[in-house]
Motif scaffolding. Structure first.
Motif, mmCIF file in Angstrom:
data_model
loop_
_atom_site.group_PDB
_atom_site.id
_atom_site.type_symbol
_atom_site.label_atom_id
_atom_site.label_comp_id
_atom_site.label_asym_id
_atom_site.label_seq_id
_atom_site.Cartn_x
_atom_site.Cartn_y
_atom_site.Cartn_z
ATOM 1 N N LEU A 38 0.810 -1.213 0.000
ATOM 2 C CA LEU A 38 0.000 0.000 0.000
ATOM 3 C C LEU A 38 0.844 1.265 0.000
ATOM 4 O O LEU A 38 0.424 2.292 -0.527
ATOM 5 N N MET A 39 2.024 1.203 0.633
ATOM 6 C CA MET A 39 2.858 2.396 0.745
ATOM 7 C C MET A 39 4.319 1.982 0.860
ATOM 8 O O MET A 39 4.645 0.977 1.479
ATOM 9 N N ASP A 40 5.171 2.789 0.252
ATOM 10 C CA ASP A 40 6.617 2.599 0.358
ATOM 11 C C ASP A 40 7.235 3.983 0.180
ATOM 12 O O ASP A 40 7.414 4.445 -0.948
ATOM 13 N N ALA A 41 7.513 4.649 1.296
ATOM 14 C CA ALA A 41 7.997 6.034 1.247
ATOM 15 C C ALA A 41 9.223 6.192 2.136
ATOM 16 O O ALA A 41 9.270 5.643 3.243
ATOM 17 N N PRO A 42 10.237 6.943 1.655
ATOM 18 C CA PRO A 42 11.417 7.182 2.488
ATOM 19 C C PRO A 42 11.065 8.040 3.703
ATOM 20 O O PRO A 42 10.327 9.016 3.585
ATOM 21 N N ILE A 43 11.568 7.644 4.852
ATOM 22 C CA ILE A 43 11.398 8.410 6.090
ATOM 23 C C ILE A 43 12.772 8.462 6.756
ATOM 24 O O ILE A 43 13.197 7.507 7.413
ATOM 25 N N ASP A 44 13.473 9.558 6.570
ATOM 26 C CA ASP A 44 14.832 9.688 7.104
ATOM 27 C C ASP A 44 14.886 9.507 8.616
ATOM 28 O O ASP A 44 15.843 8.946 9.141
ATOM 29 N N GLN A 45 13.872 9.970 9.335
ATOM 30 C CA GLN A 45 13.859 9.867 10.791
ATOM 31 C C GLN A 45 13.864 8.407 11.263
ATOM 32 O O GLN A 45 14.300 8.110 12.370
ATOM 33 N N LEU A 46 13.374 7.488 10.429
ATOM 34 C CA LEU A 46 13.356 6.067 10.782
ATOM 35 C C LEU A 46 14.636 5.352 10.351
ATOM 36 O O LEU A 46 14.850 4.201 10.708
ATOM 37 N N GLY A 47 15.426 6.020 9.539
ATOM 38 C CA GLY A 47 16.615 5.362 9.011
ATOM 39 C C GLY A 47 16.264 4.353 7.930
ATOM 40 O O GLY A 47 16.969 3.372 7.728
ATOM 41 N N GLY A 48 15.174 4.577 7.258
ATOM 42 C CA GLY A 48 14.720 3.668 6.201
ATOM 43 C C GLY A 48 13.462 4.198 5.567
ATOM 44 O O GLY A 48 13.316 5.394 5.350
ATOM 45 N N ARG A 49 12.528 3.279 5.303
ATOM 46 C CA ARG A 49 11.281 3.644 4.633
ATOM 47 C C ARG A 49 10.087 3.250 5.489
ATOM 48 O O ARG A 49 10.195 2.387 6.348
ATOM 49 N N TRP A 50 8.961 3.892 5.217
ATOM 50 C CA TRP A 50 7.692 3.480 5.811
ATOM 51 C C TRP A 50 7.015 2.617 4.761
ATOM 52 O O TRP A 50 6.605 3.094 3.707
ATOM 53 N N ILE A 51 6.938 1.319 5.059
ATOM 54 C CA ILE A 51 6.343 0.364 4.125
ATOM 55 C C ILE A 51 5.125 -0.244 4.796
ATOM 56 O O ILE A 51 5.225 -0.760 5.915
ATOM 57 N N GLU A 52 3.988 -0.186 4.116
ATOM 58 C CA GLU A 52 2.771 -0.813 4.622
ATOM 59 C C GLU A 52 2.279 -1.848 3.629
ATOM 60 O O GLU A 52 2.199 -1.582 2.428
ATOM 61 N N VAL A 53 1.948 -3.027 4.155
ATOM 62 C CA VAL A 53 1.368 -4.112 3.379
ATOM 63 C C VAL A 53 0.151 -4.627 4.134
ATOM 64 O O VAL A 53 -0.025 -4.312 5.308
ATOM 65 N N ARG A 54 -0.672 -5.410 3.436
ATOM 66 C CA ARG A 54 -1.814 -6.008 4.126
ATOM 67 C C ARG A 54 -2.302 -7.237 3.372
ATOM 68 O O ARG A 54 -2.162 -7.322 2.143
ATOM 69 N N PRO A 55 -2.891 -8.172 4.102
ATOM 70 C CA PRO A 55 -3.571 -9.273 3.429
ATOM 71 C C PRO A 55 -4.710 -8.694 2.587
ATOM 72 O O PRO A 55 -5.280 -7.645 2.940
ATOM 73 N N PRO A 56 -5.059 -9.332 1.484
ATOM 74 C CA PRO A 56 -6.016 -8.753 0.528
ATOM 75 C C PRO A 56 -7.349 -8.273 1.099
ATOM 76 O O PRO A 56 -7.890 -7.287 0.642
ATOM 77 N N ARG A 57 -7.894 -8.944 2.103
ATOM 78 C CA ARG A 57 -9.213 -8.540 2.624
ATOM 79 C C ARG A 57 -9.135 -7.901 3.998
ATOM 80 O O ARG A 57 -10.139 -7.798 4.698
ATOM 81 N N SER A 58 -7.980 -7.429 4.388
ATOM 82 C CA SER A 58 -7.806 -6.886 5.729
ATOM 83 C C SER A 58 -7.880 -5.361 5.735
ATOM 84 O O SER A 58 -7.387 -4.706 4.823
ATOM 85 N N ASP A 59 -8.481 -4.819 6.777
ATOM 86 C CA ASP A 59 -8.450 -3.373 6.999
ATOM 87 C C ASP A 59 -7.206 -2.961 7.766
ATOM 88 O O ASP A 59 -6.784 -1.820 7.718
ATOM 89 N N VAL A 60 -6.615 -3.903 8.499
ATOM 90 C CA VAL A 60 -5.416 -3.631 9.293
ATOM 91 C C VAL A 60 -4.188 -3.866 8.422
ATOM 92 O O VAL A 60 -4.105 -4.856 7.706
ATOM 93 N N THR A 61 -3.233 -2.941 8.493
ATOM 94 C CA THR A 61 -2.011 -3.064 7.711
ATOM 95 C C THR A 61 -0.847 -3.468 8.606
ATOM 96 O O THR A 61 -0.913 -3.358 9.830
ATOM 97 N N ILE A 62 0.223 -3.926 7.957
ATOM 98 C CA ILE A 62 1.476 -4.266 8.625
ATOM 99 C C ILE A 62 2.517 -3.264 8.145
ATOM 100 O O ILE A 62 2.700 -3.090 6.940
ATOM 101 N N ALA A 63 3.187 -2.595 9.068
ATOM 102 C CA ALA A 63 4.294 -1.701 8.723
ATOM 103 C C ALA A 63 5.593 -2.472 8.905
ATOM 104 O O ALA A 63 5.848 -3.016 9.977
ATOM 105 N N LEU A 64 6.390 -2.542 7.850
ATOM 106 C CA LEU A 64 7.689 -3.210 7.897
ATOM 107 C C LEU A 64 8.719 -2.147 8.245
ATOM 108 O O LEU A 64 9.240 -1.456 7.375
ATOM 109 N N THR A 65 8.973 -1.987 9.535
ATOM 110 C CA THR A 65 9.799 -0.882 10.025
ATOM 111 C C THR A 65 11.253 -1.312 10.208
ATOM 112 O O THR A 65 11.523 -2.479 10.505
ATOM 113 N N PRO A 66 12.190 -0.387 10.054
ATOM 114 C CA PRO A 66 13.595 -0.734 10.254
ATOM 115 C C PRO A 66 13.856 -1.159 11.699
ATOM 116 O O PRO A 66 13.459 -0.473 12.639
#
Length: 132
Positions: A38-66
């Protein structure tokens, strides 16, 4: 009074999982598990990117954080996913080389198993039958 009604927690939006290699994690969650990116954006404050994924029918997302010293990878996430067929999913993930534990089946309890992502983060799956 209206401000008090709006000043409450309404839902769970995102759950974070610390990962060492965001590219590897993104590939695993999208290609192996079939999640949507759903999202893949650079976030310097995190030392990486803000990445959000989700199962196809889910309203809740998973952030893959550094992963960092205070939030290391390789944790028991406590996240429980659902599937309509735990045995078939267990076989599919095993066939793709995912580190899965045994399929657990007990009378009166839905079949379930746990597995680990490439960083060793533990995730769980339990079967939820389709509505009749």
């Amino acid at each position: 009074m209206n401000d008090q009604l709006n000043a409450r927690i309404d839902a769970i939006r995102t759950v974070g999982i610390p990962v060492r290699d965001q590219d590897q994690a993104l590939e695993f969650y999208v290609e192996t598990l079939g999640f949507e990116k759903l999202m893949d954006a650079p976030i310097d404050q995190l030392g990486g990117r803000w990445i959000e994924v989700r199962p196809p029918r889910s309203d809740v997302t998973i952030a893959l954080t550094p992963a960092r010293a205070q939030t290391p990878a390789g944790v028991d996430t406590g996240i429980r996913f659902t599937t309509g067929d735990a045995a078939a999913l267990h076989d599919r993930l095993s066939g793709r080389g995912v580190d899965v534990d045994d399929l657990l089946t007990w009378e009166g309890v839905p079949p379930m198993f746990d597995f680990r992502d490439p960083d060793g983060n533990v995730l769980y799956v339990s079967e939820v039958p389709a509505p009749a």
